[in-house]
Design an enzyme around this catalytic site. Structure first.
Site, PDB file in Angstrom:
ATOM      1  N   HIS A 104      15.023 -56.477  -1.119  1.00 38.62           N
ATOM      2  CA  HIS A 104      13.680 -56.034  -1.745  1.00 38.62           C
ATOM      3  C   HIS A 104      12.963 -54.809  -1.588  1.00 38.62           C
ATOM      4  O   HIS A 104      12.255 -54.353  -2.506  1.00 38.62           O
ATOM      5  CB  HIS A 104      12.790 -57.328  -1.202  1.00 38.62           C
ATOM      6  CG  HIS A 104      11.497 -57.495  -2.253  1.00 38.62           C
ATOM      7  ND1 HIS A 104      11.569 -57.418  -3.594  1.00 38.62           N
ATOM      8  CD2 HIS A 104      10.232 -57.480  -2.226  1.00 38.62           C
ATOM      9  CE1 HIS A 104      10.303 -57.786  -3.960  1.00 38.62           C
ATOM     10  NE2 HIS A 104       9.500 -57.680  -3.305  1.00 38.62           N
ATOM     11  N   ASP A 157      18.587 -58.412  -3.422  1.00 39.97           N
ATOM     12  CA  ASP A 157      17.085 -58.908  -3.498  1.00 39.97           C
ATOM     13  C   ASP A 157      17.034 -60.327  -3.719  1.00 39.97           C
ATOM     14  O   ASP A 157      17.443 -60.992  -4.639  1.00 39.97           O
ATOM     15  CB  ASP A 157      16.182 -58.156  -4.360  1.00 39.97           C
ATOM     16  CG  ASP A 157      14.627 -58.304  -4.346  1.00 39.97           C
ATOM     17  OD1 ASP A 157      14.441 -59.201  -3.466  1.00 39.97           O
ATOM     18  OD2 ASP A 157      14.112 -57.421  -4.861  1.00 39.97           O
ATOM     19  N   TYR A 216       2.458 -58.015  -3.082  1.00 39.10           N
ATOM     20  CA  TYR A 216       1.835 -59.134  -2.747  1.00 39.10           C
ATOM     21  C   TYR A 216       1.213 -59.381  -1.476  1.00 39.10           C
ATOM     22  O   TYR A 216       1.846 -59.142  -0.568  1.00 39.10           O
ATOM     23  CB  TYR A 216       2.913 -60.186  -2.967  1.00 39.10           C
ATOM     24  CG  TYR A 216       2.277 -61.797  -3.170  1.00 39.10           C
ATOM     25  CD1 TYR A 216       1.698 -62.103  -4.231  1.00 39.10           C
ATOM     26  CD2 TYR A 216       2.722 -62.784  -2.039  1.00 39.10           C
ATOM     27  CE1 TYR A 216       1.191 -63.570  -4.374  1.00 39.10           C
ATOM     28  CE2 TYR A 216       2.000 -63.694  -2.195  1.00 39.10           C
ATOM     29  CZ  TYR A 216       1.237 -64.450  -3.259  1.00 39.10           C
ATOM     30  OH  TYR A 216       1.038 -65.770  -3.347  1.00 39.10           O
ATOM     31  N   SER A 266       7.212 -54.663  -6.580  1.00 42.68           N
ATOM     32  CA  SER A 266       6.972 -56.076  -6.545  1.00 42.68           C
ATOM     33  C   SER A 266       5.904 -56.576  -7.258  1.00 42.68           C
ATOM     34  O   SER A 266       5.767 -56.547  -8.569  1.00 42.68           O
ATOM     35  CB  SER A 266       7.085 -56.570  -5.130  1.00 42.68           C
ATOM     36  OG  SER A 266       7.328 -57.886  -5.010  1.00 42.68           O
ATOM     37  N   GLN A 267       4.845 -57.169  -6.536  1.00 43.51           N
ATOM     38  CA  GLN A 267       3.753 -57.531  -7.477  1.00 43.51           C
ATOM     39  C   GLN A 267       3.200 -56.260  -8.046  1.00 43.51           C
ATOM     40  O   GLN A 267       2.753 -56.473  -9.428  1.00 43.51           O
ATOM     41  CB  GLN A 267       2.545 -58.095  -6.759  1.00 43.51           C
ATOM     42  CG  GLN A 267       1.352 -58.488  -7.320  1.00 43.51           C
ATOM     43  CD  GLN A 267       0.174 -58.943  -6.265  1.00 43.51           C
ATOM     44  OE1 GLN A 267       0.014 -59.997  -6.245  1.00 43.51           O
ATOM     45  NE2 GLN A 267      -0.354 -58.083  -5.581  1.00 43.51           N
TER      46      GLN A 267
END
Length: 321
Positions: free
Chosen positions: A301, A272, A91, A186-187
């Site tokens: 994360h 996370d 992101y 993630s994204q």
């Protein structure tokens, strides 16, 4: 600190699916509209100083026929057609530079890196604008753009771009169209997970800390970004919360996981607070294809970092030999 349920509970955590009515029809219509535009994939050779690779600046037509940029890297010494890893981004950042994506070409695979429309940063530059507007006011970031209708939502465009990136890789003469792996953190993990439900015939998926998964729980247990954007929006747009959540259900990774067929390697970390581990475990447990899960107990994360990359290399080697 640990941010979510105890590990013993996570190992059996399988929440109900948030599947909205007409989910399949929505995505079939979306992709049919995108394919009405010629893919128009272009690979422009670059001299980047990477002597062992051939490097290309890529452009293809994504959602709405909008031009999407990327990189394509291929080992000079390898004989094609090669397996290809399609890499999606986290992101808030763009495609960076070709030398930032050496892992998979160094392992002998072709790599297509898809830029994320409308995303960039001072240390993560991107090159793809997002020409589509959105109709509702939102808070800074992408997560609330167009949130009051699935057709308007930012991630409808980004997920569609990701499908077209796979089609671009498959169309290259030096890529084996039956040996495509999608990958991201993630994204990027959200996009890779979505592709397992939207793109048939993938050879594998690397799904690291997938964002936009089990969203209704995530927005209740973390204020960290990007989910914090939703919390700030809901605090002001009090009358629109249910409408927005209904929109988000069309993009929830759980609904793609149950449609998956590709073998997948998941990763999640128990500290996370950006992508809570219960959301990753939920995706893993609902995933319908063959699957493995790496759990990083004392990481956040970043999950396993370089150790996760090593696990991914081993997983892909196991797929292709």
């Amino acid at each position: 600190m640990f941010t979510d349920l105890p590990l013993d509970e996570l190992r059996t955590y399988r929440p109900p699916l948030p599947e909205p009515p007409g989910f399949d029809a929505f995505w079939e219509r979306t992709l049919t509209e995108a394919r009405a535009h010629d893919l128009a994939a272009r690979f422009t050779a670059l001299d980047t100083g990477l002597a062992l690779l051939r490097t290309y600046d890529v452009t293809f037509a994504g959602f709405g026929g909008h031009p999407i940029r990327g990189w394509f890297l291929i080992p000079r010494a390898a004989a094609g057609p090669l397996p290809c890893v399609v890499q999606y981004l986290g992101y808030g950042g763009g495609r960076l530079r070709p030398h930032d994506w050496l892992l998979w070409p160094a392992a002998g695979y072709a790599t297509l890196v898809m830029d994320a429309r409308g995303q960039s940063g001072p240390d993560r530059p991107g090159d793809t604008p997002d020409p589509a507007g959105y109709r509702n006011p939102g808070v800074p970031g992408r997560l609330t753009q167009g949130l009051l209708a699935p057709d308007d939502y930012y991630y409808r465009r980004l997920f569609t771009d990701a499908v077209r990136a796979v089609e671009t890789a498959r169309g290259h003469d030096e890529v084996d169209e039956e040996r495509i792996v999608v990958a991201g953190h993630s994204q990027g993990g959200a996009l890779a997970l979505a592709m397992t439900g939207l793109v048939p015939g993938l050879a594998g998926a690397l799904i690291d800390a997938p964002f936009l998964t089990h969203i209704r729980r995530a927005v209740e247990i973390t204020d960290a970004g990007p989910y914090g954007e939703l919390g700030r929006y809901f605090a002001g747009a009090r009358d629109h919360v249910d409408t927005a959540l209904d929109t988000l259900d069309h993009f929830d990774g759980l609904n793609f996981a149950v449609r998956a067929t590709a073998p997948a390697l998941f990763a999640t970390a128990l500290r996370d607070d950006v992508v809570p581990p219960s959301t990753g475990f939920a995706a893993y447990h609902h995933y319908a294809g063959e699957k493995e899960l790496k759990v990083w107990r004392f990481n956040a994360h970043e999950t396993g970092g370089t150790d996760q990359r090593a696990a991914e290399l081993g997983f892909v080697r196991g797929l292709f030999g």
